[in-house]
Write an enzyme that holds these catalytic residues in place. Sequence first.
Site, mmCIF file in Angstrom:
data_model
loop_
_atom_site.group_PDB
_atom_site.id
_atom_site.type_symbol
_atom_site.label_atom_id
_atom_site.label_comp_id
_atom_site.label_asym_id
_atom_site.label_seq_id
_atom_site.Cartn_x
_atom_site.Cartn_y
_atom_site.Cartn_z
ATOM 1 N N ILE A 37 1.039 -1.359 0.087
ATOM 2 C CA ILE A 37 -0.006 -0.153 -0.010
ATOM 3 C C ILE A 37 0.633 1.193 0.122
ATOM 4 O O ILE A 37 1.846 1.364 0.766
ATOM 5 C CB ILE A 37 -0.793 0.101 1.107
ATOM 6 C CG1 ILE A 37 -1.882 1.152 1.119
ATOM 7 C CG2 ILE A 37 -0.471 -0.028 2.558
ATOM 8 C CD1 ILE A 37 -3.115 1.076 0.158
ATOM 9 N N LYS A 38 0.604 2.093 -0.932
ATOM 10 C CA LYS A 38 1.322 3.414 -0.840
ATOM 11 C C LYS A 38 0.333 4.534 -0.256
ATOM 12 O O LYS A 38 -0.570 4.795 -0.700
ATOM 13 C CB LYS A 38 1.648 3.692 -2.418
ATOM 14 C CG LYS A 38 2.262 5.196 -2.541
ATOM 15 C CD LYS A 38 2.496 5.536 -4.008
ATOM 16 C CE LYS A 38 3.200 6.837 -4.238
ATOM 17 N NZ LYS A 38 2.161 7.856 -3.986
#
Lengths: 70, 118
Positions: free
Chosen positions: B65-66
Amino acid sequence: MKLRVNGEEREVRAADLASLIVELDYGDQLIATARNQSFVRKKEWQDGAQTRLADGDEIEILVRPARRLT
Amino acid sequence: MRASGAEVVTVSLRREAGGAQAGQSFWSLVKDLGVRVLPNTAGCRSVKEAVATAQMARDLDTPWIKLEVIGEDDTLQPDVFGLVEATRVLERGGLSGLSLYDRGPGRPQKLIGAGCKS
């Protein structure tokens, strides 16, 4: 009641999150949910008593992307 | 994407995964390219929103996840303090292994210090 679901105003009949997911026709897709910017675990929303909705609630529902279109 | 040779594509989780059928064709296109998908929390304007979106992403079994938290609506520049706080909140909640890509001076070190993994 009126809710904001994924950014859109909607009028719904559902009184809890589990019923809302059925009403919005998510079927048996793998989803994740948040209510008023708080993550709601699956076992919580599956128990309708824990996730009663209120007028004006903001609901986010994300669907796990399918690998291929059927 | 093919012409660029990119191996990772970052996609807004909320825009592409919201709705029963919304975004499925886009996801299918990306998957067919054989690239790694990096979901991001684009569109989140608060720590609370970014944390909830990241938690939702993990619930969808996405290992990467960014994190993004918008600091300014005009420029979409990140809220650096919000990013660090969101990272700490997620780490305290046991959500580890967050990926990070950030070019801002000094920011990567602060975010790695808060718990980001790359």
